[in-house]
Design a protein around this motif. Sequence first.
Motif, PDB file in Angstrom:
ATOM      1  N   ARG A 194      74.757  60.304  44.351  1.00 54.55           N
ATOM      2  CA  ARG A 194      73.972  61.611  43.923  1.00 54.55           C
ATOM      3  C   ARG A 194      74.523  62.652  44.860  1.00 54.55           C
TER       4      ARG A 194
ATOM      5  N   LEU B 256      74.682  65.892  47.431  1.00 53.42           N
ATOM      6  CA  LEU B 256      74.099  66.043  48.966  1.00 53.42           C
ATOM      7  C   LEU B 256      74.147  67.595  48.758  1.00 53.42           C
TER       8      LEU B 256
ATOM      9  N   ASP C 180      69.512  65.455  52.626  1.00 48.77           N
ATOM     10  CA  ASP C 180      70.016  64.531  51.757  1.00 48.77           C
ATOM     11  C   ASP C 180      70.890  63.670  52.247  1.00 48.77           C
TER      12      ASP C 180
ATOM     13  N   GLN D  51      68.978  61.010  54.214  1.00 50.94           N
ATOM     14  CA  GLN D  51      68.502  60.057  53.279  1.00 50.94           C
ATOM     15  C   GLN D  51      69.457  58.961  52.891  1.00 50.94           C
TER      16      GLN D  51
END
Length: 316
Positions: A194, A196, A201, A204
């Motif tokens: 996914r 960033l 982000d 995580q």
Amino acid sequence: MILTVTPNPSLDRTYEVPSLERGEVIRASGERMDPGGKGVNVARAVAAAGRRTVAVLPLGGAPGALVAELLAAQGIEAAPVPVAGATRSNIALAESDGVLTKINAPGPRLSAAEQELLLDTVRAHSRAADWIACCGSLPRGLRPSWYADVVARAHAGGTRIALDTSGRALVEAVRARPDVVKPNAEELAEAVGRPLVTVGDALQAAEELRGMGAGAVLASLGADGQLLVDAAGAWFGSAHVRDVRSNVGAGDSSLAGFLIAGGGGPEALASAVAHGAAAVRLPGSVMPAPGDLDPAAVTVTSDVPVGRALTEPVTA
């Protein structure tokens, strides 16, 4: 001693140019030729710091012979694995505004016998190592799980291992529980699948890599700084850099700084940031010496700025 493993080394030629113009003759203002590959760069940075390092790498043909000569000239102890194919040659074009264009060749295909000899050479030198740093892309012939095999063998021998690679090789190796992985923002985004956009982000995503098996994640976020996430917590380190000349090898220099400083905790992160910041102020893939570092310019905090937008977000 820090043992480096570079499965796909290179002979790197860097040209400094005013700007790139397609179809035109461009006159370089400077040029360098260096032994290349991410693990080789880590070894060069470790050697520049006055620490012992041994570089394991397959070498073949005239470019391979030149890489060996350049390593010896820099005082780096090499453990070459002879291969039939020629070592690849890469070209980097560094513009005056700091933009870098790289052309990386694929490198030789390693036979089954050459692959086994490479593993045997790593095993023979790992007994004396405090850390093994496995870095870079895998050459043709090596399966994506090759790094995972090296991690398992390193741990079986009681040696800590750091890994800097990408794609499927990174994902498979993480499951073997390496002590440290060092992705950049693009590699981190690819690993979790996914985009960033913020430091949060990246934090995580790093925590997810730890959940997949990585002991610690040292993430390079380009001009924004670096992020370290391990079992004890998370830290963010940064340093303001002016006059960027080349970012070739900056991440490798950061990993070297991290391992030189013990390979864990905020002090090691500060060393990583200082080494990375020094590297981008140098031409080509020159690795910084202690006199190039500016530790006072480095800031490390446990108050990670999760809301800060990345200067170069990874959106795809």
